[in-house]
Scaffold this motif. Structure first.
Motif, PDB file in Angstrom:
ATOM      1  N   ARG A  76       0.841  -1.197   0.000  1.00 11.45           N
ATOM      2  CA  ARG A  76       0.000   0.000   0.000  1.00 11.45           C
ATOM      3  C   ARG A  76       0.873   1.243   0.000  1.00 11.45           C
ATOM      4  O   ARG A  76       1.939   1.275   0.616  1.00 11.45           O
ATOM      5  N   CYS A  77       0.390   2.269  -0.670  1.00 14.25           N
ATOM      6  CA  CYS A  77       1.039   3.571  -0.612  1.00 14.25           C
ATOM      7  C   CYS A  77       0.775   4.165   0.763  1.00 14.25           C
ATOM      8  O   CYS A  77      -0.384   4.204   1.215  1.00 14.25           O
ATOM      9  N   GLU A 114      -3.172   0.783  -3.761  1.00  8.94           N
ATOM     10  CA  GLU A 114      -2.460  -0.483  -3.913  1.00  8.94           C
ATOM     11  C   GLU A 114      -1.240  -0.316  -4.809  1.00  8.94           C
ATOM     12  O   GLU A 114      -1.229   0.525  -5.712  1.00  8.94           O
ATOM     13  N   ALA A 115      -0.226  -1.131  -4.540  1.00  9.21           N
ATOM     14  CA  ALA A 115       1.020  -1.073  -5.312  1.00  9.21           C
ATOM     15  C   ALA A 115       1.575  -2.483  -5.473  1.00  9.21           C
ATOM     16  O   ALA A 115       1.372  -3.342  -4.621  1.00  9.21           O
ATOM     17  N   ILE A 157       7.048   4.928  -7.370  1.00  9.30           N
ATOM     18  CA  ILE A 157       6.162   6.085  -7.264  1.00  9.30           C
ATOM     19  C   ILE A 157       4.717   5.616  -7.400  1.00  9.30           C
ATOM     20  O   ILE A 157       4.391   4.824  -8.277  1.00  9.30           O
ATOM     21  N   CYS A 158       3.869   6.090  -6.498  1.00  8.46           N
ATOM     22  CA  CYS A 158       2.456   5.711  -6.523  1.00  8.46           C
ATOM     23  C   CYS A 158       1.769   6.295  -7.763  1.00  8.46           C
ATOM     24  O   CYS A 158       1.942   7.484  -8.075  1.00  8.46           O
ATOM     25  N   LYS A 159       0.994   5.492  -8.446  1.00 15.53           N
ATOM     26  CA  LYS A 159       0.294   5.947  -9.640  1.00 15.53           C
ATOM     27  C   LYS A 159      -0.869   6.875  -9.309  1.00 15.53           C
ATOM     28  O   LYS A 159      -1.319   7.630 -10.177  1.00 15.53           O
ATOM     29  N   SER A 160      -1.361   6.820  -8.084  1.00 12.59           N
ATOM     30  CA  SER A 160      -2.517   7.639  -7.708  1.00 12.59           C
ATOM     31  C   SER A 160      -2.123   9.035  -7.247  1.00 12.59           C
ATOM     32  O   SER A 160      -2.681  10.034  -7.716  1.00 12.59           O
ATOM     33  N   VAL A 215       5.898   5.404  -2.857  1.00  9.35           N
ATOM     34  CA  VAL A 215       4.976   4.440  -2.266  1.00  9.35           C
ATOM     35  C   VAL A 215       5.260   4.276  -0.783  1.00  9.35           C
ATOM     36  O   VAL A 215       4.338   4.283   0.040  1.00  9.35           O
ATOM     37  N   ASP A 216       6.531   4.114  -0.426  1.00 12.32           N
ATOM     38  CA  ASP A 216       6.884   3.917   0.983  1.00 12.32           C
ATOM     39  C   ASP A 216       8.282   4.461   1.235  1.00 12.32           C
ATOM     40  O   ASP A 216       9.281   3.776   1.016  1.00 12.32           O
TER      41      ASP A 216
END
Length: 250
Positions: free
Chosen positions: A24-25, A31-32, A48-51, A56-57
């Motif tokens: 999870r981001c 979700e990742a 990098i989170c797409k949202s 991400v972390d």
């Protein structure tokens, strides 16, 4: 952006690739599939989170002490890192140790209220039984508290707890968030006039941690977790009243 060897230095980063939704981001709870990508020779690139277009972390490159401090400050990002992006399996042992701390505190208060100083073996066995009894009572109270939380959340948001894994994850989060009870022992050892106040602050801190764990695990607003905790406290106090009616010191 490239980071060199910091994730490995922390000694706790999971495998870089996994199935969809495994991680999870920590910023948006999206979700990742991976936390970082390893380019060999100690060169890592944090995903990098797409949202939200943020790392991400970021905690995979932080030292555990920094992560612990952020968790003590009840930061949602630190809770998401611990619950979703690490392989921590100490929740059972932590729960037992916290219950032992609480049982010891209650047992010590019970001994302080007793005026019997007879060193007879029978008296010592009775005192030992009192400790086991306090451990059992503390366990039942915590079980009733968690039961009240689960009932409330299942009634208010049944779509959040459809699968067995959802219940297990929430239980794990609640058990980990009770780590504040470890402060009971120092509060008793360094006893002073403000000990009751310290114990009250510890109780409030544990409840705040429980609320943050529920909020992060189920991705809820701030109100519903506190409502669930309030109902859990009512059920817990009901169990306490039952023990008192039975004539037990709790």
């Amino acid at each position: 952006r490239r980071r060199c060897g910091s994730a490995n230095r922390a000694g706790r980063a999971p495998a870089p690739m996994a199935e969809l939704g495994a991680y999870r981001c920590i910023e948006c709870n999206g979700e990742a599939t991976e936390l970082y990508r390893d380019y060999q020779r100690g060169v890592l690139r944090i995903s990098i989170c797409k949202s939200c277009q943020k790392p991400v972390d970021k905690y995979i490159e932080y030292d555990p002490v920094i992560i612990l401090i952020n968790a003590v400050l009840c930061k949602a990002q630190a809770y998401r890192h611990i619950l979703f992006n690490t392989k921590i399996n100490i929740h059972g042992k932590l729960c037992i140790f916290c219950l032992l701390c609480e049982a010891y505190l209650r047992w010590l208060q019970l001994q302080d209220s007793s005026q019997n100083t007879d060193p007879d073996d029978l008296i010592r066995y009775a005192k030992e039984w009192d400790f086991y009894r306090m451990f059992g009572i503390a366990s039942l109270e915590q079980t009733s508290f968690f039961t009240g939380i689960f009932i409330t959340l299942w009634w208010m948001t049944p779509e959040m707890l459809k699968r067995k894994s959802d219940f297990i994850l929430l239980l794990k989060a609640l058990l980990l968030s009770t780590y504040g009870k470890l402060l009971l022992i120092p509060a008793v050892i360094w006893e002073h006039d403000y000990t009751p106040l310290c114990l009250a602050f510890i109780k409030v801190f544990v409840l705040i941690s429980n609320s943050q764990a529920i909020r992060v695990t189920l991705n809820l607003n701030r109100i519903l977790p506190w409502f669930a905790i309030f109902f859990g406290l009512i059920l817990e106090n009901g169990v306490v009243c039952l023990f008192q009616r039975m004539g037990w010191d709790v």
